[in-house]
Design an enzyme around this catalytic site. Sequence first.
Site: not given
Ligand code: NAD
Length: 547
Positions: A237
């Site tokens: 990571k």
């Molecule tokens: P992103 O940045 O596209 O979206 C994150 C979302 O969470 C946004 O809508 C943001 O406004 C919201 N957010 C941030 N702080 C917040 C809070 N305090 N309360 C409520 N909402 C809040 O990120 P993502 O890629 O969608 O990732 C989201 C989660 O999924 C993370 O934990 C990431 O590690 C995990 N994840 C992502 C992927 C991927 O392929 N993108 C894969 C596995 C895991």
Amino acid sequence: MRPLRVLLVEDNPVYRRLIEKLLTGSQYPSFDVTSVDRLSAAFDSLDRQSFDVVLLDLLLPDSEPHETFFRLRSRAPDTAIVIQTGFDDVTLASKAVEGGAQDYLIKDRIGRVGLVRSIRYAVERMRARGAEWASGMFHLAQQQFLKAAYIVELDDNVRQRLLFPERAQVAALPFRRDEHGEVETVFGYRVQHVLAMGPTKGGIRYHQGVDLGEVAALAMWMTWKCALMRLPFGGAKGGIRINPLDLSRTELQRLTRRYTLSFIDIIGPDMDIPAPDMGTNEQVMAWIMDTYSHRVGYTVPAVVTGKPVVLGGSQGRTEATGRGLVYCIIEAARHLGLDLGQCTATVQGFGNVGAHTARFLRENGVKVIAVSDVSTAVYNAEGLDIDDLDAYVARRRFLEGYPGGEHITNSELLELPCDILALAALQNQVTIDNVQRIDCKILAEGANGPTTLEADDVLRERGIFVLPDILANAGGVTVSYFEWVQGMQNFMWTLEEVNTRLHTIMTDAFRRTLTRAEKEGTDMRTAALIEALDRVRQAELLRGLFP
Ligand code: NAD
């Protein structure tokens, strides 16, 4: 080096003498041992002098077994504690480890090497708590791992190896701001947890809360995720401690290129392959690929995944995590006998994972009654229009001001009655403070680490079916693997091929995890970890130690 000060709390004179003898014979390090046979006497000793470590028997005449550790921990919050348990009670030992004990030893199996090493590592781990590793998330990842390691009786050498990442690099990253050409310096990280399984794989996160411990936790989870999905990768990571919303596009580009250069010696298509995570996207991946390609002198699409399709990205990668999450939810609903057409869902986070999850849930007949992002949460009992939400966020960036529902807080969203609660924002959302008010049948972890250990126990007691992060959000890394394969071999798969293969892998992993949970009589999270750990253990032992 001064002797390590050990407080031995043990009422059985045979074991007490054995441990004293083993420690007295050690020279590097040497030990200064104080022995007591009651918890009250241990408190007296702690009042008189400080110790580096307490070796603690949980069964003492003046304390209940399940209270002993916690009473001592509250009396000595900064001292390393190694549990000694005389019987194979997984619950008791793992509770202490979950509660913050540094290690445990089974009395019947104690030998000098294992004992001395356990103490040394416990002291090191305690010291590390005060440094960059100090992170609730890393602590959570380590305790989850220790619990599973205990259940599968993981080889002690492998256990100690896997508790910390194999490689971790920190860099100070200077970059130029747009205004007056000012230079700002921020911290960047790349952590590779296991190098034994093939190249390492894991996203890059841009967030103001990023630190080494958080990145290390995420790298560890990536190892389990890849192993559970049977992908040929170890976990990694990366991250930069910055709020990406504070940066212009040109600043983001400069910082990303600087990050790539700083870590160029440890990334590469055969070495470590980054992908997007929170705060990064396909454009960021394109800049990383471009910087890396310039440096080596030819185009290397396979150095990152999650890049734009036109640059060799895979069909279906962007939505893969949300799609995979919904494949798991479908399987869980089938297992629980729920009809998705009659189910409601709330989704926390409306970024990549959350927005696609909401869309696929809708497509499967689920009524999505609430979604949220960092700005607000929107609730509509009649069901939200996901297309309209997408269009609004595309125009306005955030959900704030969205007219199609009532605005509530993120904490209210988490506690809304629903069938499916999908967490797709941040870590640490379901905690001991709100877990009793969580009102769903399936809790699906799209985010990494959204549930704390204590909350996990309560969810289990309350019969809420948890789809743990390493299973539920593994769709992203699975299609990343497809993208990497396509990049290495100049293949191009259709969207249908990608989705069919993703479906096969996700449902297979779900069923293996469920079977494991039923066989071991454990919860889905521990079962998923055990399934993954089994594979990593085999790989580590087969490769052996070199030199
Ligand atoms: P992103 O940045 O596209 O979206 C994150 C979302 O969470 C946004 O809508 C943001 O406004 C919201 N957010 C941030 N702080 C917040 C809070 N305090 N309360 C409520 N909402 C809040 O990120 P993502 O890629 O969608 O990732 C989201 C989660 O999924 C993370 O934990 C990431 O590690 C995990 N994840 C992502 C992927 C991927 O392929 N993108 C894969 C596995 C895991």
